[in-house]
Scaffold this motif. Structure first.
Motif, mmCIF file in Angstrom:
data_model
loop_
_atom_site.group_PDB
_atom_site.id
_atom_site.type_symbol
_atom_site.label_atom_id
_atom_site.label_comp_id
_atom_site.label_asym_id
_atom_site.label_seq_id
_atom_site.Cartn_x
_atom_site.Cartn_y
_atom_site.Cartn_z
ATOM 1 N N UNK A 58 11.099 -5.175 5.894
ATOM 2 C CA UNK A 58 10.739 -3.806 6.291
ATOM 3 C C UNK A 58 9.876 -3.084 5.257
ATOM 4 N N UNK A 59 8.747 -3.684 4.936
ATOM 5 C CA UNK A 59 7.833 -3.128 3.935
ATOM 6 C C UNK A 59 6.499 -2.866 4.638
ATOM 7 N N UNK A 60 5.878 -1.715 4.375
ATOM 8 C CA UNK A 60 4.589 -1.402 4.990
ATOM 9 C C UNK A 60 3.440 -1.979 4.174
ATOM 10 N N UNK A 61 2.307 -2.153 4.839
ATOM 11 C CA UNK A 61 1.076 -2.602 4.172
ATOM 12 C C UNK A 61 1.271 -3.911 3.402
ATOM 13 N N UNK A 71 -0.007 -6.864 2.263
ATOM 14 C CA UNK A 71 -1.382 -7.356 2.256
ATOM 15 C C UNK A 71 -1.418 -8.856 2.020
ATOM 16 N N UNK A 128 -0.342 -10.464 -1.203
ATOM 17 C CA UNK A 128 1.092 -10.706 -1.408
ATOM 18 C C UNK A 128 1.510 -11.967 -0.654
ATOM 19 N N UNK A 184 6.493 -12.280 -4.967
ATOM 20 C CA UNK A 184 7.699 -11.557 -4.559
ATOM 21 C C UNK A 184 8.899 -12.519 -4.549
ATOM 22 N N UNK A 235 4.771 -1.747 9.121
ATOM 23 C CA UNK A 235 3.469 -1.310 9.636
ATOM 24 C C UNK A 235 2.304 -1.825 8.795
ATOM 25 N N UNK A 236 1.203 -2.140 9.473
ATOM 26 C CA UNK A 236 -0.038 -2.590 8.822
ATOM 27 C C UNK A 236 0.161 -3.922 8.104
ATOM 28 N N UNK A 290 -2.908 -6.681 5.835
ATOM 29 C CA UNK A 290 -4.121 -5.955 5.456
ATOM 30 C C UNK A 290 -4.815 -6.652 4.286
ATOM 31 N N UNK A 328 2.165 -2.851 13.822
ATOM 32 C CA UNK A 328 0.744 -2.640 13.564
ATOM 33 C C UNK A 328 0.226 -3.778 12.695
ATOM 34 N N UNK A 349 -4.764 2.207 6.659
ATOM 35 C CA UNK A 349 -4.782 1.645 8.013
ATOM 36 C C UNK A 349 -5.379 2.632 9.005
ATOM 37 N N UNK A 369 -2.103 0.409 -2.762
ATOM 38 C CA UNK A 369 -3.101 0.148 -1.724
ATOM 39 C C UNK A 369 -4.194 1.201 -1.899
ATOM 40 N N UNK A 410 8.269 2.219 0.932
ATOM 41 C CA UNK A 410 7.073 1.507 0.496
ATOM 42 C C UNK A 410 6.367 2.274 -0.624
ATOM 43 N N UNK A 417 -3.961 -3.840 -4.976
ATOM 44 C CA UNK A 417 -2.728 -4.482 -4.529
ATOM 45 C C UNK A 417 -1.940 -5.037 -5.721
ATOM 46 N N UNK A 418 -0.639 -5.160 -5.536
ATOM 47 C CA UNK A 418 0.204 -5.800 -6.555
ATOM 48 C C UNK A 418 -0.403 -7.151 -6.933
#
Lengths: 198, 468
Positions: A17-20, A22, A25, A48, A76-77, A80, A103, B197, B296, B319, B433-434
């Motif tokens: 449950x983490x947004x964005x 990418x 990651x 991670x 979400x997202x 990315x 998303x 986004x 981000x 987040x 980003x990380x």
């Protein structure tokens, strides 16, 4: 590259449950140096999932044995950033066949469909229900039905339908890819190219 | 107004549809295809496995950039995996008759720098590359976007991809940019307003006085970052600035072909009354020098501001807190004065001559701060040459900086240019980003002016304080 046909998938799911989230990651750039498409699952969510000394980070979901399954549920997202298809390869190679989010980033979504991972976009409310269902029971199953275009939380019967265009749906259900299709229309492409101003 | 009014995007898109599949994507013709060493090898392997050829090798251009070292490029590449990918690009290009600008070639550099500077990128084209920052080329009024490796294989084998048509967005910014505000600040500002986004599912047209008055290099910086907004790409209508930039470039049309092309390019603009799915507008005076504080590119703000509290940002609270924890920052803290360890000037976002001029304008007559490690990486050999010819190298050297050799470098840290864990970098690149710039690295994205101000003061500094 051929992939497994996708029709109905019933499986427990891994919650993230983490947004964005990418693609850096999903697979960091330093693991993109292969010239073949193999073994990317080992480095899925590398930074991670592992400490710098390569020991597993115990609090990361993929290292928690109570969660498993062929469905990854993200915030979400999802996907990315970088266009690296390696991100989709890593998810597939690890064993996921479906990613659910409210998303998706466009390029990731296209890459996933091209290699046989079904991206399922649900409403934020339904995504929340899925996370709650998994919180209540880590083995809670989801059923993703591609022909019917539905996703169901098996324990509660909660269901939502999802969008996918007819062309891609047909491809996924039959394991076809776009290259087969494009090869079949080369004469048209040749004619088109001949009239191009560039 | 008649209902036939169309947007710039529609004009270019419609001119490239070979076939529209009912309830499916368009079969979309690609004019120019760039490839590099990281995302192409598996595509070539796919061709071999299927026994396919490259349909139009003259439409594909190869350059090595992602993996390349930025020092001692005349020596063999030390990392065997990187060397292997570079060799594969060379071998595959030779085998299929594709133009290849490898390490040591005077035209070598970052794909999104060398395409435009050599006149490969032209208005009205469709351009793809297995790299999300292909959106850069939209600055010329081209539809340009990043693709995955499966699509690289499609373009090689059929010069087409299967593409659903994105929605249309226009972002209009009128007015005049203030002191110390440069092209990079404009997309960083937009990102801070709409989030990372905010444009997903759309193709953006940037319009208004701010973009009309911008140089081509500035427009490239803007379109480059459209992908960070989630957009498929961004574009700007070609105008006299575009034509003047292109005229005389190596691979741009010449003579009669130029006149014919120019007549077509002049038709490439959005008609009055054309409809967008979403229109946003901002005013130039809202924009101050920008800097990011999170993980981000949407997590940025004006440099004089404080780090927002969770309720003020669009990202969810969990987040957002994860992001600040990674950065070692807290809500409500001032960003000015924060410690900086590394400065990176370069990348397809800010690795062009105007970026080096801007950086030099701040460091001229000053000295690099002792606590700063600075990596200044030109986007191409042509940029490197300009830096030397214009006397910028002398200014940099005098101020205690060294120049490295061209490549993507610390933007994605695939080579040895990695920011160490826990260290802070003010970077002119595109992603914070990380781990993007090295495992554990902490990135603050900003303009070349902000990077220069950090490089000479050792902390986050408002560049306007160092300008006359």
């Amino acid at each position: 590259m051929a992939y497994d046909k996708f029709t109905v998938l019933k499986s427990s799911a891994v919650p993230m449950p983490i947004e964005n989230v990418d693609t850096d990651q999903i697979i960091p750039a330093r693991f993109l140096k292969a010239t073949k498409r193999e073994g990317f699952g080992d480095n899925l969510f590398r930074d991670w999932r592992y400490n710098s000394d390569d020991t597993p980070k115990q609090d990361f979901v993929l290292n928690n044995p109570i969660y498993s399954g062929k469905i990854l549920v993200g915030g979400k997202n999802f996907g990315s950033g970088s266009s690296r298809e390696h991100a989709a390869w890593a998810i597939y190679d690890y064993g996921f066949r479906c990613v659910v989010s409210s998303f998706f980033a466009d390029i990731f979504k296209g890459n996933a469909l091209n290699i046989g991972i079904l991206p399922v976009t649900v409403s934020p409310e339904f995504l929340d229900k899925i996370f709650k269902a998994i919180e209540a029971d880590p083995k809670a199953e989801l059923e993703v039905n591609l022909p019917e275009q539905t996703i169901t939380i098996v324990a509660t019967g909660d269901q939502e339908s999802f969008d996918i265009n007819g062309y891609k749906k047909h491809n996924m259900m039959n394991g076809f890819d776009d290259i087969d299709y494009l090869q079949s229309m080369k004469a048209d492409i040749q004619t088109f190219a001949a009239s191009s101003p560039y | 107004m008649s209902n036939t009014a169309t947007t710039l995007f529609e004009k270019v898109w419609n001119a490239h549809v070979v076939r529209s599949i009912p309830d499916g994507p368009d079969v979309f013709f690609i004019d120019r295809h760039f490839i590099h060493e990281v995302t192409s090898p598996v595509a070539f392997l796919g061709l071999e496995n299927r026994g396919l050829k490259v349909m139009f090798p003259e439409r594909t251009f190869a350059t090595a950039d992602h993996n390349t070292p930025t020092i001692n490029q005349h020596l063999p590449v030390q990392d065997p995996l990187s060397a292997n990918q570079l060799k594969a690009l060379e071998t595959n290009s030779a085998k299929y008759g594709i133009s290849h600008w490898g390490l040591g070639n005077p035209k070598n550099g970052i794909v999104h720098v060398v395409g435009p500077e050599n006149g490969i990128t032209l208005p009205g084209m469709t351009i793809v590359c297995g790299d999300s920052h292909t959106s850069t080329h939209g600055a010329f009024g081209a539809i340009a976007f990043g693709i995955g490796t499966s699509e690289v294989e499609m373009v090689l084998s059929s010069q087409c991809i299967m593409q659903p048509r994105p929605k249309k967005m226009r972002i209009t910014i009128n007015g005049k940019l203030g002191k110390g505000v440069v092209p990079k600040d404009v997309p960083l500002f937009i990102l801070s307003q709409i989030s990372a986004s905010g444009a997903t599912g759309y193709f953006i047209e940037f319009a208004g006085e701010v973009f009309e008055n911008m140089s081509m290099e500035g427009r490239m910086t803007v379109c480059n970052l459209s992908i960070e907004m989630g957009a498929r790409g961004g574009m700007i209508a070609p105008d006299e600035t575009t034509f003047n930039y292109l005229k005389g470039r190596d691979l741009a049309p010449k003579g009669e072909a130029w006149d014919k092309a120019l007549a077509y390019w002049k038709t490439l603009k959005t008609d009055a009354g054309a409809k967008f799915d979403l229109e946003l507008s901002f005013s130039a005076d809202q924009i101050e020098p920008q800097i990011t504080y999170g993980t981000n590119p949407g997590l940025g703000t004006g440099i004089t501001h404080s780090i927002p509290v969770a309720s003020e940002v669009k990202d969810g609270e969990a987040s957002y807190k994860k992001s600040l924890a990674y950065m070692g920052f807290s809500e409500n803290e001032k960003i000015i004065g924060k410690q900086v360890d590394y400065v990176f000037l370069g990348s397809c976002t800010n690795g062009r001559i105007e970026d080096f001029r801007a950086f030099a304008s701040i460091v001229k007559g000053r000295k690099k701060a002792d606590n700063i490690t600075a990596w200044l990486v030109p986007g191409s050999h042509i940029v490197e040459q300009q830096i030397k010819e214009e006397g910028i190298l002398d200014i940099l050297t005098e101020a205690g900086f060294q120049l490295r050799q061209p490549g993507c470098s610390a933007c994605l840290a695939m080579n040895d240019d990695k920011i160490p864990a826990g260290k802070y970098a003010v970077s002119t690149s595109n992603r914070n980003f990380e781990g993007r710039q090295g495992p554990g690295a902490r990135t603050l994205l900003a303009s070349p002016l902000v990077a220069a101000a950090a490089a000479v003061t050792g902390v986050v500094t408002d560049p306007r304080e160092l300008m006359n």
